[in-house]
Design an enzyme around this catalytic site. Structure first.
Site, PDB file in Angstrom:
ATOM      1  N   CYS A  82       9.876  -6.110  -4.188  1.00 24.60           N
ATOM      2  CA  CYS A  82      10.003  -5.406  -5.471  1.00 24.60           C
ATOM      3  C   CYS A  82       9.080  -6.126  -6.461  1.00 24.60           C
ATOM      4  O   CYS A  82       7.987  -6.547  -6.093  1.00 24.60           O
ATOM      5  CB  CYS A  82      11.469  -5.374  -5.924  1.00 24.60           C
ATOM      6  SG  CYS A  82      12.225  -7.005  -6.111  1.00 24.60           S
ATOM      7  N   LEU A  83       9.517  -6.278  -7.687  1.00 19.71           N
ATOM      8  CA  LEU A  83       8.689  -6.974  -8.675  1.00 19.71           C
ATOM      9  C   LEU A  83       8.942  -8.477  -8.643  1.00 19.71           C
ATOM     10  O   LEU A  83       8.013  -9.271  -8.607  1.00 19.71           O
ATOM     11  CB  LEU A  83       8.943  -6.420 -10.078  1.00 19.71           C
ATOM     12  CG  LEU A  83       8.079  -7.035 -11.185  1.00 19.71           C
ATOM     13  CD1 LEU A  83       6.607  -6.703 -10.987  1.00 19.71           C
ATOM     14  CD2 LEU A  83       8.540  -6.573 -12.558  1.00 19.71           C
TER      15      LEU A  83
END
Length: 119
Positions: A82-83
């Site tokens: 993800c981030l």
């Protein structure tokens, strides 16, 4: 190892897998808006809230929806990201529960990737 602990992969290990290229299945679990702002090359976008549904699909349905062959349960190089790592860990945990025992989370996420590749 507790149920909440997921296997992780480092930036360097991910780069090495990408250079080898053959078996890496990289899944980006961020939102569409985040993906539109930049992505790791070769990643497949499956938002975190749809990971369980996606990886529960029959292989034919998975290919029809995502345009790629569904990885087998024993896929050695299934990596979620993800981030910053939290949603990737959630997705990895969900994949583990579905039987993908080798699934790993790239904990550095897109933030680390974009910083390191910009240098």
């Amino acid at each position: 190892m507790t149920d909440s602990a997921v296997m992780e992969i480092s930036y360097d290990d991910l780069r090495a897998l990408m250079e080898k290229g053959q078996s890496l299945f990289l899944v980006d679990v961020r939102t569409q808006q985040e993906v539109d702002e930049g992505r790791i090359p070769g990643s497949l976008h499956i938002p975190v809230d749809t990971v369980e549904e996606a990886f529960s699909l029959e292989p034919e349905a998975f290919k029809a929806k995502y345009g790629v062959t569904k990885p087998p349960l024993d896929c050695p190089e299934l990596v979620f990201h993800c981030l910053l790592g939290k949603r990737g860990a959630a997705a990895t945990s969900k994949a583990n529960q579905l039987g993908y025992l080798h699934a790993r989370n790239y904990a550095g996420g897109y933030k680390e990737w974009s910083e390191k590749t910009a240098q």
